[in-house]
Design a protein around this motif. Sequence first.
Motif, short mmCIF file in Angstrom:
data_model
loop_
_atom_site.label_atom_id
_atom_site.label_comp_id
_atom_site.label_asym_id
_atom_site.label_seq_id
_atom_site.Cartn_x
_atom_site.Cartn_y
_atom_site.Cartn_z
N ASN A 11 0.82 -1.21 0.00
CA ASN A 11 0.00 0.00 0.00
C ASN A 11 0.86 1.26 0.00
N GLN A 12 1.99 1.25 0.71
CA GLN A 12 2.88 2.41 0.72
C GLN A 12 3.49 2.63 -0.67
N LYS A 13 3.84 1.57 -1.36
CA LYS A 13 4.35 1.70 -2.73
C LYS A 13 3.27 2.28 -3.64
N TYR A 14 2.03 1.88 -3.42
CA TYR A 14 0.93 2.41 -4.23
C TYR A 14 0.73 3.91 -3.97
N ILE A 15 0.83 4.32 -2.71
CA ILE A 15 0.72 5.74 -2.37
C ILE A 15 1.83 6.53 -3.06
N PRO A 85 -8.78 -0.42 9.30
CA PRO A 85 -7.76 -1.07 8.48
C PRO A 85 -8.26 -2.29 7.70
N LYS A 86 -9.32 -2.92 8.15
CA LYS A 86 -9.84 -4.10 7.45
C LYS A 86 -10.52 -3.75 6.12
N ASP A 87 -10.78 -2.46 5.89
CA ASP A 87 -11.42 -2.00 4.65
C ASP A 87 -10.45 -1.84 3.50
N PHE A 88 -9.19 -2.24 3.70
CA PHE A 88 -8.18 -2.09 2.67
C PHE A 88 -7.54 -3.42 2.32
N GLY A 89 -7.29 -3.59 1.03
CA GLY A 89 -6.62 -4.79 0.56
C GLY A 89 -5.21 -4.46 0.12
N TRP A 90 -4.69 -5.26 -0.78
CA TRP A 90 -3.35 -5.06 -1.30
C TRP A 90 -3.36 -4.03 -2.42
N LYS A 91 -2.24 -3.37 -2.62
CA LYS A 91 -2.03 -2.40 -3.71
C LYS A 91 -3.08 -1.31 -3.75
N GLY A 92 -3.49 -0.83 -2.58
CA GLY A 92 -4.42 0.30 -2.51
C GLY A 92 -5.86 -0.04 -2.76
N LYS A 93 -6.22 -1.30 -2.78
CA LYS A 93 -7.61 -1.69 -3.03
C LYS A 93 -8.48 -1.34 -1.83
N VAL A 94 -9.61 -0.68 -2.10
CA VAL A 94 -10.55 -0.28 -1.06
C VAL A 94 -11.74 -1.26 -1.10
N ASN A 95 -12.06 -1.85 0.05
CA ASN A 95 -13.12 -2.85 0.13
C ASN A 95 -14.38 -2.35 0.82
N ASN A 96 -14.57 -1.03 0.85
CA ASN A 96 -15.72 -0.43 1.51
C ASN A 96 -16.42 0.47 0.49
N ILE A 97 -17.66 0.18 0.17
CA ILE A 97 -18.39 0.91 -0.87
C ILE A 97 -18.56 2.38 -0.51
N ASP A 98 -18.92 2.68 0.75
CA ASP A 98 -19.09 4.08 1.18
C ASP A 98 -17.77 4.85 1.06
N LEU A 99 -16.70 4.20 1.44
CA LEU A 99 -15.39 4.82 1.36
C LEU A 99 -14.98 5.06 -0.09
N GLN A 100 -15.27 4.12 -0.97
CA GLN A 100 -14.96 4.28 -2.39
C GLN A 100 -15.77 5.43 -2.99
N THR A 101 -17.02 5.57 -2.57
CA THR A 101 -17.85 6.68 -3.03
C THR A 101 -17.25 8.01 -2.58
N ASP A 117 0.84 9.81 11.29
CA ASP A 117 1.17 9.27 9.98
C ASP A 117 0.61 7.84 9.89
N VAL A 118 -0.67 7.75 9.48
CA VAL A 118 -1.36 6.46 9.38
C VAL A 118 -1.52 6.12 7.91
N LEU A 119 -1.05 4.95 7.53
CA LEU A 119 -1.05 4.53 6.13
C LEU A 119 -2.43 4.63 5.48
N GLU A 120 -3.46 4.16 6.16
CA GLU A 120 -4.80 4.16 5.58
C GLU A 120 -5.33 5.58 5.34
N LEU A 121 -5.05 6.49 6.27
CA LEU A 121 -5.47 7.88 6.10
C LEU A 121 -4.74 8.53 4.93
N ASN A 122 -3.46 8.28 4.83
CA ASN A 122 -2.68 8.82 3.71
C ASN A 122 -3.16 8.24 2.39
N LEU A 123 -3.54 6.99 2.38
CA LEU A 123 -4.03 6.35 1.16
C LEU A 123 -5.33 7.01 0.70
N ILE A 124 -6.25 7.27 1.61
CA ILE A 124 -7.51 7.92 1.26
C ILE A 124 -7.25 9.33 0.73
#
Length: 172
Positions: A11-15, A85-101, A117-124
């Motif tokens: 996920n960090q590489k994807y960011i 954190p469970k709403d995220f997969g590999w390579k920046g994949k988001v598994n939450n429909i509301d979050l993707q919207t 500095d939280v990976l998931e927050l930076n990814l969003i």
Amino acid sequence: MIFKAFKEKSNQKYINKLLNARRVAVSNTKIDSVGVILHLSEFSDFEAFRAYFKSLNIQHAKLKIIAFVEDSKDANLLWDTYFNPKDFGWKGKVNNIDLQTFIDTKFDALISYYKDDVLELNLITALSKANFKVGLTTKDDRLYDLMIDVSPKNFKLFKTELTKYLTVLNKI
């Protein structure tokens, strides 16, 4: 446990890939819609943001607030949207429909109101299609167009500084 480390590295590489490809093209339009990302452990007053943006004449329907929680048991059903954190997969994949919207919404401004500095927050923040990104300073300044160095607990100072800079930039 080792898979968690590999997933975080992926996920960090994807960011980094997203931020290196980012082209800043901030328009001169006024702010009409706002997205806010909060970290529950740092700041949890949704109403403070609603009242602040109401004072700037941003309609309630044009304001979307999401919150990051470390554990889904801490989530409150009254919040707009929460993710963990469970709403995220590999390579920046988001598994939450509301979050993707939320990510796909083209906000005029995105407020990333967290200091950790939280990976998931930076990814969003990196994935967001928002036109103008405002954040509290973090390790990676490529995430934001405007950074304000205040503590998340000092919301009054943040409001003053944000209003000042948005006025100077002719955004409000």
